[in-house]
Structures are given as structure tokens and as C-alpha cells.
Design an enzyme around this catalytic site. Structure first.
Site, PDB file in Angstrom:
ATOM      1  N   CYS A 171       0.538  -1.604  -0.287  1.00 44.35           N
ATOM      2  CA  CYS A 171       0.268  -0.125   0.002  1.00 44.35           C
ATOM      3  C   CYS A 171       0.842   1.258  -0.004  1.00 44.35           C
ATOM      4  O   CYS A 171       2.039   1.174   0.754  1.00 44.35           O
ATOM      5  CB  CYS A 171      -0.660   0.090   1.375  1.00 44.35           C
ATOM      6  SG  CYS A 171      -2.220   1.202   1.550  1.00 44.35           S
ATOM      7  N   HIS A 177      -8.908  -3.680  -2.895  1.00 39.71           N
ATOM      8  CA  HIS A 177      -8.104  -2.400  -2.540  1.00 39.71           C
ATOM      9  C   HIS A 177      -8.029  -1.786  -1.999  1.00 39.71           C
ATOM     10  O   HIS A 177      -8.321  -0.775  -0.684  1.00 39.71           O
ATOM     11  CB  HIS A 177      -6.279  -3.016  -2.316  1.00 39.71           C
ATOM     12  CG  HIS A 177      -5.542  -1.871  -2.322  1.00 39.71           C
ATOM     13  ND1 HIS A 177      -4.505  -3.140  -0.993  1.00 39.71           N
ATOM     14  CD2 HIS A 177      -5.799  -0.542  -1.899  1.00 39.71           C
ATOM     15  CE1 HIS A 177      -3.658  -1.929  -0.545  1.00 39.71           C
ATOM     16  NE2 HIS A 177      -3.710  -0.907  -0.888  1.00 39.71           N
ATOM     17  N   GLU A 178      -8.104  -0.469  -3.748  1.00 39.68           N
ATOM     18  CA  GLU A 178      -9.067   0.664  -3.948  1.00 39.68           C
ATOM     19  C   GLU A 178     -10.370   0.987  -3.190  1.00 39.68           C
ATOM     20  O   GLU A 178     -10.729   2.261  -2.644  1.00 39.68           O
ATOM     21  CB  GLU A 178      -8.483   0.780  -5.471  1.00 39.68           C
ATOM     22  CG  GLU A 178      -7.575   0.454  -5.588  1.00 39.68           C
ATOM     23  CD  GLU A 178      -5.941   1.346  -4.769  1.00 39.68           C
ATOM     24  OE1 GLU A 178      -5.296   0.799  -5.921  1.00 39.68           O
ATOM     25  OE2 GLU A 178      -6.235   2.054  -4.279  1.00 39.68           O
ATOM     26  N   HIS A 197     -10.182   1.073   0.503  1.00 41.28           N
ATOM     27  CA  HIS A 197      -9.385   2.826   0.702  1.00 41.28           C
ATOM     28  C   HIS A 197     -11.062   4.064   0.741  1.00 41.28           C
ATOM     29  O   HIS A 197     -10.590   5.315   1.403  1.00 41.28           O
ATOM     30  CB  HIS A 197      -9.154   3.286  -0.445  1.00 41.28           C
ATOM     31  CG  HIS A 197      -7.476   2.771   0.197  1.00 41.28           C
ATOM     32  ND1 HIS A 197      -5.984   3.122   0.971  1.00 41.28           N
ATOM     33  CD2 HIS A 197      -6.268   2.329  -0.464  1.00 41.28           C
ATOM     34  CE1 HIS A 197      -5.281   2.633   1.441  1.00 41.28           C
ATOM     35  NE2 HIS A 197      -5.051   2.001   0.093  1.00 41.28           N
TER      36      HIS A 197
HETATM   37  O1  LIG Z   1      -1.766   1.784  -1.781  1.00 41.93           O
HETATM   38  C1  LIG Z   1      -2.222   1.384  -3.028  1.00 41.93           C
HETATM   39  O2  LIG Z   1      -3.491   1.506  -2.828  1.00 41.93           O
HETATM   40  C2  LIG Z   1      -1.946   1.207  -4.317  1.00 41.93           C
HETATM   41  C3  LIG Z   1      -1.616  -0.359  -4.239  1.00 41.93           C
HETATM   42  C4  LIG Z   1      -2.128  -0.496  -4.591  1.00 41.93           C
HETATM   43  C5  LIG Z   1      -2.377  -3.033  -4.445  1.00 41.93           C
HETATM   44  C6  LIG Z   1      -3.388  -3.130  -3.857  1.00 41.93           C
HETATM   45  C7  LIG Z   1      -3.315  -5.068  -3.824  1.00 41.93           C
HETATM   46  C8  LIG Z   1      -2.496  -5.265  -4.475  1.00 41.93           C
HETATM   47  C9  LIG Z   1      -1.267  -5.168  -5.022  1.00 41.93           C
HETATM   48  C10 LIG Z   1      -1.429  -4.038  -5.862  1.00 41.93           C
HETATM   49  C11 LIG Z   1       0.046  -0.274  -4.713  1.00 41.93           C
HETATM   50  O3  LIG Z   1       0.119  -0.870  -5.979  1.00 41.93           O
HETATM   51  S1  LIG Z   1       1.513  -1.505  -3.940  1.00 41.93           S
HETATM   52  C12 LIG Z   1       3.025  -1.899  -4.910  1.00 41.93           C
HETATM   53  C13 LIG Z   1       2.609  -2.942  -5.641  1.00 41.93           C
HETATM   54  C14 LIG Z   1       2.024  -2.712  -6.638  1.00 41.93           C
HETATM   55  C15 LIG Z   1       2.384  -4.342  -7.624  1.00 41.93           C
HETATM   56  C16 LIG Z   1       1.998  -5.199  -6.753  1.00 41.93           C
HETATM   57  C17 LIG Z   1       2.605  -5.195  -5.223  1.00 41.93           C
HETATM   58  C18 LIG Z   1       2.183  -3.812  -4.898  1.00 41.93           C
HETATM   59 ZN   LIG Z   2      -3.430   1.275  -0.456  1.00 43.36          ZN
END
Ligand SMILES: O=C(O)C[C@@H](Cc1ccccc1)[C@H](O)SCc1ccccc1
Ligand SMILES: [Zn+2]
Length: 156
Positions: free
Chosen positions: A99, A141-142, A145
Site C-alpha cells: 500500500c 484494495h482501492e 480505501h
Molecule cells: O496503495 C494502493 O492503493 C496501491 C497499491 C495497490 C495494490 C493493491 C493490492 C495488491 C497490489 C497493489 C500499490 O500498487 S502497492 C505497490 C505494489 C505494486 C504491485 C504489486 C504489489 C504492490
Molecule cells: Zn493502498
């Protein structure tokens, strides 16, 4: 577009429920552009408006292969406004998530393998689709948020 500072866990904005978007105007387009640039600069595959200190129900998701999900699809960024999760599979999958608001940490999180979602695009047109796998993970995930939920509340 300018890069926006990313809110870190502990900042109140990340604990609020996002507000519905009613005006699909040039300002919204500009915010989406800044979010997209900020997400790219932070090497993310998603970013939600509260993470850049905006209270609006809006996020961007953009899947690409990465070290944790080497077979993730390459997907053009999608702007998601006023999202709803209509249905969710009973099947859950565990996976590693990061995140942008909890830098440098990874968590093992269970998510629904498949979800039926409905949202508006930047023109206010409703879309409805089924998402699975890594893209479904990013959406959930989003979406969290926008409900004021971060990984810290979900990690196993
Ligand atoms: O903080 C965020 O919302 C963005 C996260 C999104 C994410 C959610 C779930 C699984 C992976 C990513 C960022 O992309 S964290 C960086 C990242 C990128 C690729 C894979 C894992 C983590
Ligand atoms: Zn996040």
C-alpha cells in the site's frame, strides 16, 4: 500533471468514507490525471483519491506484471468513480499486497477471487463488469480505501 503527496496511514483522510462524485467536469479529469501520474511515480498499480488527500469516491487501477504477480495482465489504467461491489465469490484467495500509504511493508490479505462491480467512468457513464484474480484484488484494495479501510485493518 503535478505529483501529489501520498497520505500515510494515521492521517485522518484515510479513515473517512469517501463522498459520492456528482460533477463529471474538467476538475475531475484533472484530479484523475494527477492521481495517475502520482501512482506511476510511486510504481503502484492502483491509487485512491483519499491517498492524495481528496475525499472523493474515485480510484485508478492499472494492472501490470510485477515480481509478486508475474502473470498479472497488462491493463491500461481505468478510472473508477462511485464504485459498487454487486456480488462477490465465496472463494477467497490469499496474496501479498502493498500500500502506498504503508510504505515498505507487505501484508498477506485474503480477497474474493471474483467480483461483479458497477462504477461510472470520467464521463459519468455506468459500467458493469466481472473482475477476477489480481485485478479483482486491486479493485477490492482501492474500494477499501473509499470505505476508510487500509491493509492494517485487514492483514491476517
Ligand atoms: O496503495 C494502493 O492503493 C496501491 C497499491 C495497490 C495494490 C493493491 C493490492 C495488491 C497490489 C497493489 C500499490 O500498487 S502497492 C505497490 C505494489 C505494486 C504491485 C504489486 C504489489 C504492490
Ligand atoms: Zn493502498
Amino acid at each position: 500533471p503535478t505529483l501529489l503527496p501520498i497520505a500515510l496511514v494515521g492521517e485522518p483522510i484515510l479513515r473517512q468514507t469517501a463522498i459520492t462524485v456528482h460533477h463529471f467536469d474538467a476538475e475531475l479529469v484533472h484530479l484523475a490525471e494527477q492521481m495517475s501520474a502520482s501512482m506511476d511515480a510511486a510504481n503502484g498499480v492502483g491509487i485512491a483519491a483519499p491517498q492524495v488527500h481528496s475525499p472523493l469516491a474515485l480510484f485508478i487501477m492499472a494492472s501490470r506484471p510485477n515480481e509478486r504477480y508475474p502473470d498479472a495482465p497488462n491493463m491500461a489504467p481505468v478510472v473508477v468513480v462511485n464504485p459498487q461491489i454487486i456480488n462477490a465469490s465465496s472463494e477467497l484467495v490469499s496474496g501479498e499486497e502493498g500500500c502506498l500509504s504503508v510504505p515498505g511493508q507487505r501484508f498477506t490479505i485474503q480477497r474474493h477471487q471474483a467480483i461483479e462491480v458497477r462504477y461510472q467512468n470520467l464521463q459519468g457513464e455506468w459500467q458493469q463488469t466481472e473482475l477476477t484474480g489480481f485485478i479483482a484484488r486491486i479493485f477490492q484494495h482501492e474500494f477499501d480505501h473509499l470505505q476508510g479501510i487500509t491493509l492494517l485493518e485487514r492483514s491476517l
